[in-house]
Design a protein around this motif. Structure first.
Motif, mmCIF file in Angstrom:
data_model
loop_
_atom_site.group_PDB
_atom_site.id
_atom_site.type_symbol
_atom_site.label_atom_id
_atom_site.label_comp_id
_atom_site.label_asym_id
_atom_site.label_seq_id
_atom_site.Cartn_x
_atom_site.Cartn_y
_atom_site.Cartn_z
ATOM 1 N N UNK A 15 17.688 1.617 13.652
ATOM 2 C CA UNK A 15 16.435 1.300 12.973
ATOM 3 C C UNK A 15 15.426 2.436 13.142
ATOM 4 N N UNK A 16 15.364 3.018 14.333
ATOM 5 C CA UNK A 16 14.447 4.130 14.558
ATOM 6 C C UNK A 16 14.876 5.351 13.745
ATOM 7 N N UNK A 17 16.171 5.629 13.702
ATOM 8 C CA UNK A 17 16.660 6.758 12.904
ATOM 9 C C UNK A 17 16.395 6.508 11.416
ATOM 10 N N UNK A 18 16.664 5.297 10.956
ATOM 11 C CA UNK A 18 16.411 4.964 9.550
ATOM 12 C C UNK A 18 14.940 5.056 9.198
ATOM 13 N N UNK A 19 14.076 4.580 10.081
ATOM 14 C CA UNK A 19 12.640 4.686 9.850
ATOM 15 C C UNK A 19 12.190 6.136 9.814
ATOM 16 N N UNK A 20 12.771 6.952 10.673
ATOM 17 C CA UNK A 20 12.429 8.374 10.675
ATOM 18 C C UNK A 20 12.854 9.055 9.381
ATOM 19 N N UNK A 21 14.051 8.724 8.902
ATOM 20 C CA UNK A 21 14.514 9.294 7.632
ATOM 21 C C UNK A 21 13.633 8.837 6.471
ATOM 22 N N UNK A 22 13.234 7.575 6.487
ATOM 23 C CA UNK A 22 12.365 7.040 5.432
ATOM 24 C C UNK A 22 11.001 7.746 5.462
ATOM 25 N N UNK A 23 10.501 7.994 6.668
ATOM 26 C CA UNK A 23 9.226 8.695 6.826
ATOM 27 C C UNK A 23 9.334 10.130 6.314
ATOM 28 N N UNK A 24 10.394 10.822 6.665
ATOM 29 C CA UNK A 24 10.578 12.201 6.207
ATOM 30 C C UNK A 24 10.719 12.255 4.691
ATOM 31 N N UNK A 25 11.456 11.307 4.121
ATOM 32 C CA UNK A 25 11.594 11.282 2.663
ATOM 33 C C UNK A 25 10.244 11.005 2.006
ATOM 34 N N UNK A 26 9.411 10.193 2.624
ATOM 35 C CA UNK A 26 8.057 9.959 2.113
ATOM 36 C C UNK A 26 7.231 11.233 2.116
ATOM 37 N N UNK A 27 7.386 12.059 3.131
ATOM 38 C CA UNK A 27 6.685 13.346 3.170
ATOM 39 C C UNK A 27 7.164 14.247 2.026
ATOM 40 N N UNK A 28 8.466 14.235 1.755
ATOM 41 C CA UNK A 28 9.003 15.036 0.649
ATOM 42 C C UNK A 28 8.434 14.548 -0.685
ATOM 43 N N UNK A 29 8.394 13.234 -0.882
ATOM 44 C CA UNK A 29 7.848 12.671 -2.123
ATOM 45 C C UNK A 29 6.363 12.997 -2.239
ATOM 46 N N UNK A 30 5.639 12.870 -1.143
ATOM 47 C CA UNK A 30 4.210 13.183 -1.141
ATOM 48 C C UNK A 30 3.974 14.652 -1.484
ATOM 49 N N UNK A 31 4.760 15.548 -0.899
ATOM 50 C CA UNK A 31 4.616 16.975 -1.185
ATOM 51 C C UNK A 31 4.908 17.275 -2.658
ATOM 52 N N UNK A 32 5.919 16.625 -3.200
ATOM 53 C CA UNK A 32 6.217 16.808 -4.621
ATOM 54 C C UNK A 32 5.099 16.294 -5.500
ATOM 55 N N UNK A 33 4.513 15.167 -5.126
ATOM 56 C CA UNK A 33 3.392 14.627 -5.889
ATOM 57 C C UNK A 33 2.163 15.516 -5.806
ATOM 58 N N UNK A 34 1.931 16.112 -4.639
ATOM 59 C CA UNK A 34 0.807 17.042 -4.504
ATOM 60 C C UNK A 34 1.022 18.297 -5.344
ATOM 61 N N UNK A 35 2.259 18.784 -5.366
ATOM 62 C CA UNK A 35 2.575 19.988 -6.136
ATOM 63 C C UNK A 35 2.362 19.750 -7.627
ATOM 64 N N UNK A 36 2.812 18.597 -8.113
ATOM 65 C CA UNK A 36 2.719 18.288 -9.540
ATOM 66 C C UNK A 36 1.422 17.578 -9.916
ATOM 67 N N UNK A 37 0.591 17.259 -8.937
ATOM 68 C CA UNK A 37 -0.646 16.497 -9.165
ATOM 69 C C UNK A 37 -0.343 15.183 -9.896
ATOM 70 N N UNK A 38 0.651 14.468 -9.341
ATOM 71 C CA UNK A 38 1.141 13.230 -9.925
ATOM 72 C C UNK A 38 0.663 12.059 -9.065
ATOM 73 N N UNK A 39 -0.262 11.259 -9.575
ATOM 74 C CA UNK A 39 -0.856 10.161 -8.823
ATOM 75 C C UNK A 39 0.138 9.119 -8.322
ATOM 76 N N UNK A 40 1.006 8.591 -9.197
ATOM 77 C CA UNK A 40 1.965 7.589 -8.716
ATOM 78 C C UNK A 40 2.904 8.115 -7.631
ATOM 79 N N UNK A 41 3.295 9.386 -7.710
ATOM 80 C CA UNK A 41 4.156 9.955 -6.675
ATOM 81 C C UNK A 41 3.397 10.085 -5.358
#
Length: 72
Positions: A15-41
């Protein structure tokens, strides 16, 4: 009883490993949204980061409860 503790320890580790992976993937999605200036992302990335943090916190809390956590 020892087998039960081992199984619970294994589940909390996953569960801790899965939560960590989910958190890291959220950072990747957030970075992509910041790059594209995409509000929903941006919103999706932030909520994934929060969700990953909550999963990690819940697993750590569960681990402390099942291990005794210093309770007499």
């Amino acid at each position: 009883m020892d087998l039960l503790n081992q199984v619970l320890s294994l589940v909390t580790k996953f569960a801790i490993i899965g939560g960590g992976l989910w958190l890291v993937w959220g950072v990747v999605v957030l970075a992509g949204g910041l790059k594209d200036k995409n509000g929903p992302a941006l919103q999706s990335g932030i909520w994934q980061i929060v969700g990953g943090g909550l999963i990690i916190a819940a697993a750590a809390l569960f681990a402390s409860v099942t291990s005794g956590g210093g309770t007499p």
